[in-house]
Design an enzyme around this catalytic site. Sequence first.
Site, mmCIF file in Angstrom:
data_model
loop_
_atom_site.group_PDB
_atom_site.id
_atom_site.type_symbol
_atom_site.label_atom_id
_atom_site.label_comp_id
_atom_site.label_asym_id
_atom_site.label_seq_id
_atom_site.Cartn_x
_atom_site.Cartn_y
_atom_site.Cartn_z
ATOM 1 C CG HIS A 1 -1.747 1.223 1.359
ATOM 2 N ND1 HIS A 1 -2.959 1.385 0.720
ATOM 3 C CD2 HIS A 1 -1.550 2.372 2.063
ATOM 4 C CE1 HIS A 1 -3.468 2.571 1.008
ATOM 5 N NE2 HIS A 1 -2.637 3.188 1.829
ATOM 6 C CD GLU A 2 1.614 3.620 3.737
ATOM 7 O OE1 GLU A 2 1.889 4.687 3.149
ATOM 8 O OE2 GLU A 2 0.591 3.468 4.419
#
Length: 287
Positions: free
Chosen positions: A268-269
Site C-alpha cells: 500500500h505505502e
Amino acid sequence: MAQPPMNAYQHLERRFARIAAIGDALGILGWDQQTMMPDGAADGRGEQTATLSVLAHEMLTAPEVGDWLAEAEREGGLDPVQAANLREMARDHRHATAVPSDLVEAVTKATTRCEMVWRTARADSDFAALLPSLAEVLRLTRETAAAKAAAFGLTPYDALLDQYDPGARGERIDTVFDALAADLPDLIRRVIDRQAADPAPVAPSGPFPVDRQKALGETLMRQAGFDFARGRLDVSLHPFCGGATGDVRITTRYDEADFTSSLMGVLHETGQFVACSGFCIRNAKQQ
C-alpha cells in the site's frame, strides 16, 4: 563579475526552497518519532517540531513574500513549470496567512502529544485515555478551519479540503459518497455470494519469521520501482510513507502469525509513493 539582481520569481524560488528544506527536516523528525524515538523524548520533540513549523510559517507569511507573488504575476514571462510553481506558491501563501503562528505552534505540539498517548492507548485498547488529547487536536483543527473559512469565504470543511484538493468542495465529496452508497451494497452481496460458492481458500500456516517477511516486502518494493539507495523500510505502530526529498521512509508492522498484515502495508505505502512519483514526473515532462 557582479551577478544580476534576482527578479521576484527567483526570490520566491529561493525562499520556498528553504521552506522545503525545513519541511524535509520535519519529515525525518516525524519518521524518527514514529519508529525510533523513546517515549520520554516526546516533549522535546514537540518543541523541536513546533519551532521548525513556526519558522517555516513565518518565512512563508513574511510581507515580502506577498510582494514577490504580486510582482511575479505582473512580470509574467514564466515557462509552464514556473507558472505552475507560482500558482502553488500563491496557494500555500494564502493558506498560511489565514492562520496565526501561535495556532500553528499549538497544533504541532498537540498532535505530537496525541501521537504519544495513542501508542499506549492502542496497546491497551483504551480509547478513553486517548480522548482528551484527541479532543484537543480536534478543537485546534476546528479553530484552524474557522480561521481559513473566514479568510476564504468558505465553509470550515471546504476551507480545510482546499488545502489538500484545491478547488474541491463538499458538494463534490457528497456526490462521490452518494454513488458509493448506491453501488456498494449490491457489489458486496455479489462478492459474498461468489466467495460462498467457491471452495474455501487454504490459509498458509505460520509462524512467518519477521526477517523473511521483511525480505519479501523489500523484494516486492524493488519490483515496484522503489530505490533503496534513496529510501528504507522500517517498523512503526501504523504503516506510513514519509521522510524527505530523495530520502523516502516507508514503514510497516509485522505479525508472525499473519504475513499478510505487513505485506499489505508495504504494498500500500510503496504503491502510493511510486504512483505519486510517476504522476509528478509525467506531469513535469508534459509541461
